[in-house]
Enzyme design. Structure first.
Site, PDB file in Angstrom:
ATOM      1  N   GLU A   7       0.849  -1.198   0.000  1.00  0.00           N
ATOM      2  CA  GLU A   7       0.000   0.000   0.000  1.00  0.00           C
ATOM      3  C   GLU A   7       0.878   1.238   0.000  1.00  0.00           C
ATOM      4  O   GLU A   7       1.921   1.236   0.660  1.00  0.00           O
ATOM      5  CB  GLU A   7      -0.907  -0.019   1.234  1.00  0.00           C
ATOM      6  CG  GLU A   7      -1.884  -1.195   1.183  1.00  0.00           C
ATOM      7  CD  GLU A   7      -2.870  -1.219   2.346  1.00  0.00           C
ATOM      8  OE1 GLU A   7      -2.923  -0.251   3.108  1.00  0.00           O
ATOM      9  OE2 GLU A   7      -3.578  -2.217   2.475  1.00  0.00           O
ATOM     10  N   HIS A  29      -8.018   1.452   1.377  1.00  0.00           N
ATOM     11  CA  HIS A  29      -7.886   1.215   2.835  1.00  0.00           C
ATOM     12  C   HIS A  29      -8.718   2.243   3.636  1.00  0.00           C
ATOM     13  O   HIS A  29      -8.179   3.011   4.427  1.00  0.00           O
ATOM     14  CB  HIS A  29      -6.401   1.271   3.261  1.00  0.00           C
ATOM     15  CG  HIS A  29      -6.153   0.510   4.536  1.00  0.00           C
ATOM     16  ND1 HIS A  29      -5.022  -0.216   4.767  1.00  0.00           N
ATOM     17  CD2 HIS A  29      -6.914   0.381   5.672  1.00  0.00           C
ATOM     18  CE1 HIS A  29      -5.078  -0.756   5.982  1.00  0.00           C
ATOM     19  NE2 HIS A  29      -6.222  -0.412   6.538  1.00  0.00           N
TER      20      HIS A  29
HETATM   21  P1  NAD Z   1      -9.922  -9.109  16.505  1.00  0.00           P
HETATM   22  O1  NAD Z   1      -8.591  -9.359  17.135  1.00  0.00           O
HETATM   23  O2  NAD Z   1     -11.044  -8.660  17.364  1.00  0.00           O
HETATM   24  O3  NAD Z   1     -10.397 -10.420  15.728  1.00  0.00           O
HETATM   25  C1  NAD Z   1      -9.537 -11.185  14.933  1.00  0.00           C
HETATM   26  C2  NAD Z   1     -10.057 -12.615  14.927  1.00  0.00           C
HETATM   27  O4  NAD Z   1      -9.235 -13.371  14.032  1.00  0.00           O
HETATM   28  C3  NAD Z   1      -9.969 -13.283  16.307  1.00  0.00           C
HETATM   29  O5  NAD Z   1     -11.220 -13.837  16.648  1.00  0.00           O
HETATM   30  C4  NAD Z   1      -8.921 -14.363  16.117  1.00  0.00           C
HETATM   31  O6  NAD Z   1      -9.182 -15.529  16.898  1.00  0.00           O
HETATM   32  C5  NAD Z   1      -9.049 -14.656  14.633  1.00  0.00           C
HETATM   33  N1  NAD Z   1      -7.858 -15.302  14.072  1.00  0.00           N
HETATM   34  C6  NAD Z   1      -6.557 -15.116  14.404  1.00  0.00           C
HETATM   35  N2  NAD Z   1      -5.763 -15.911  13.662  1.00  0.00           N
HETATM   36  C7  NAD Z   1      -6.592 -16.610  12.845  1.00  0.00           C
HETATM   37  C8  NAD Z   1      -6.381 -17.593  11.859  1.00  0.00           C
HETATM   38  N3  NAD Z   1      -5.144 -18.020  11.545  1.00  0.00           N
HETATM   39  N4  NAD Z   1      -7.450 -18.085  11.199  1.00  0.00           N
HETATM   40  C9  NAD Z   1      -8.713 -17.676  11.496  1.00  0.00           C
HETATM   41  N5  NAD Z   1      -8.976 -16.757  12.454  1.00  0.00           N
HETATM   42  C10 NAD Z   1      -7.927 -16.231  13.107  1.00  0.00           C
HETATM   43  O7  NAD Z   1      -9.639  -8.066  15.324  1.00  0.00           O
HETATM   44  P2  NAD Z   1     -10.702  -7.091  14.632  1.00  0.00           P
HETATM   45  O8  NAD Z   1     -10.772  -5.822  15.394  1.00  0.00           O
HETATM   46  O9  NAD Z   1     -11.946  -7.859  14.349  1.00  0.00           O
HETATM   47  O10 NAD Z   1      -9.929  -6.762  13.266  1.00  0.00           O
HETATM   48  C11 NAD Z   1      -9.794  -7.738  12.250  1.00  0.00           C
HETATM   49  C12 NAD Z   1      -8.849  -7.249  11.159  1.00  0.00           C
HETATM   50  O11 NAD Z   1      -9.384  -6.099  10.519  1.00  0.00           O
HETATM   51  C13 NAD Z   1      -7.453  -6.827  11.649  1.00  0.00           C
HETATM   52  O12 NAD Z   1      -6.497  -7.284  10.722  1.00  0.00           O
HETATM   53  C14 NAD Z   1      -7.496  -5.328  11.593  1.00  0.00           C
HETATM   54  O13 NAD Z   1      -6.211  -4.787  11.463  1.00  0.00           O
HETATM   55  C15 NAD Z   1      -8.352  -5.139  10.348  1.00  0.00           C
HETATM   56  N6  NAD Z   1      -8.961  -3.808  10.235  1.00  0.00           N
HETATM   57  C16 NAD Z   1      -8.930  -3.192   9.006  1.00  0.00           C
HETATM   58  C17 NAD Z   1      -9.505  -1.950   8.854  1.00  0.00           C
HETATM   59  C18 NAD Z   1      -9.466  -1.258   7.527  1.00  0.00           C
HETATM   60  O14 NAD Z   1      -9.270  -0.049   7.495  1.00  0.00           O
HETATM   61  N7  NAD Z   1      -9.676  -1.959   6.427  1.00  0.00           N
HETATM   62  C19 NAD Z   1     -10.136  -1.307   9.949  1.00  0.00           C
HETATM   63  C20 NAD Z   1     -10.179  -1.964  11.169  1.00  0.00           C
HETATM   64  C21 NAD Z   1      -9.580  -3.223  11.304  1.00  0.00           C
END
Ligand code: NAD
Length: 324
Positions: free
Chosen positions: A262, A281
């Site tokens: 990115e 993003h």
């Molecule tokens: P979170 O930590 O609450 O949830 C993540 C989940 O993924 C957890 O339940 C965990 O058990 C699961 N997990 C971990 N490893 C795994 C695997 N190998 N296989 C399957 N599941 C697995 O996180 P969140 O707040 O829900 O955020 C999720 C993602 O979204 C993060 O990567 C975060 O950085 C991203 N995000 C992106 C944006 C964006 O601007 N696009 C905004 C917010 C968050």
């Protein structure tokens, strides 16, 4: 209380900044994310208030001799070297709840646009065309939504799926049965999810385990009528294999908010597919997420210097992090 020097390196809401300024024992300094290393205020800072554009590296920590606390108003934390902050005894906190509504909303927005071909329809009308066969959409009701990662955002997405009468299946080896029950989601293996889902969306953190978890072998078995959406982290999908899958028409539709590199390169081959929806993003890029993250970050900062209390510390105390 002795004076605390707070260095702010990014944009925060006016309301949250005035809350910080009202603390009589805080002295506030500001710099741009790319000026942090050259800032004369870094050495005296007791706390850094940052967002994702500020990289916390060894060089930064070596200069920040008085640093006790870093607060990042983000849910992601790839911009902070957490091994080093732990080694140096610096407390780090983030604001994971502030973004979940916006990120889940974007996921649904992308799906709705895919289902009813909104981007193609909008382009068509601007090109002087009216309704035509290739704009034929589909209903989501009754179609299966496969959620990868049933954490904060994945769980919120499961609520939205229910509103559209979509059964939910999920793959998350680290989540409890209670979470699956709360989300009315059926626990499946990753392979089952790829084969059974009409919609597949990713909500996993960036870890070695999630690195390219969607690669050529997974594309070989993916349901040929599936919509694929990634709003989590770009490294989850191998882009070469994805482009191959698009060329072979192995998926029905694709929407991405995040990329391996990115910003997305101007010559990325992903740009060659007009039906693919690409956003830069913007998952957390809403006014509301900005205000919530600013406010949450500032409350954590103030409370830390009142009684040392912490919440949402990093590295996360999550089984998937400990398992690495
Ligand atoms: P979170 O930590 O609450 O949830 C993540 C989940 O993924 C957890 O339940 C965990 O058990 C699961 N997990 C971990 N490893 C795994 C695997 N190998 N296989 C399957 N599941 C697995 O996180 P969140 O707040 O829900 O955020 C999720 C993602 O979204 C993060 O990567 C975060 O950085 C991203 N995000 C992106 C944006 C964006 O601007 N696009 C905004 C917010 C968050």
């Amino acid at each position: 209380m002795s004076a605390k020097h707070i260095l702010i390196t990014d944009r925060f809401s006016t309301e949250s900044l005035s809350l910080v300024q009202r603390q009589s024992h805080f002295q506030i300094y500001k710099c741009n994310p790319d000026q942090l290393l050259s800032s004369g205020d870094l050495a005296k800072a007791h706390a850094l208030l940052i967002r994702s554009r500020t990289q916390i590296t060894q060089e930064v920590l070596e200069k920040a001799k008085n640093l006790q606390l870093i607060i990042t108003a983000t849910s992601g934390f790839d911009h902070i070297d957490l091994e080093l902050t732990q080694k140096w005894g610096v407390t780090v906190m983030h604001t994971p709840d502030a973004n979940k509504e916006s990120a889940a909303q974007l996921t649904l927005t992308l799906l709705l646009c895919l289902a009813q071909k909104v981007n193609l329809a909008s382009k068509a009308i601007r090109a002087g065309h009216w309704r035509q066969e290739d704009l034929l959409g589909m209903e989501l009701s009754g179609r299966t939504w496969g959620i990868v990662g049933l954490g904060r955002i994945g769980a919120r997405v499961s609520d939205l799926a229910k509103a559209f009468n979509m059964p939910v299946i999920a793959y998350d080896p680290y989540q409890t049965e209670e979470q699956f029950e709360k989300c009315s989601a059926k626990r499946v293996s990753f392979e089952e999810l790829l084969k059974l889902s009409d919609v597949i969306s990713f909500h996993v953190p960036k870890t070695p385990e999630t690195f390219r978890m969607l690669h050529r072998p997974q594309f070989e078995i993916i349901h040929r009528e599936a919509f694929l959406i990634n709003t989590s982290r770009g490294h989850v999908i191998d882009e070469e294999s994805l482009i191959h899958a698009l060329e072979k028409k192995w998926i029905k539709g694709l929407a991405l908010d995040v990329y391996e590199k990115e910003p997305l390169a101007r010559n990325s081959r992903l740009l060659n597919f007009p039906e693919v929806i690409l956003t830069p993003h913007i998952g957390a890029f809403t006014e509301d997420a900005f205000y919530k993250a600013s406010h949450e970050a500032v409350l954590k900062l103030i409370q830390f210097f009142i009684d040392g209390s912490t919440k949402d510390t990093l590295p996360p105390r999550a089984p998937w992090y400990g398992a690495l």
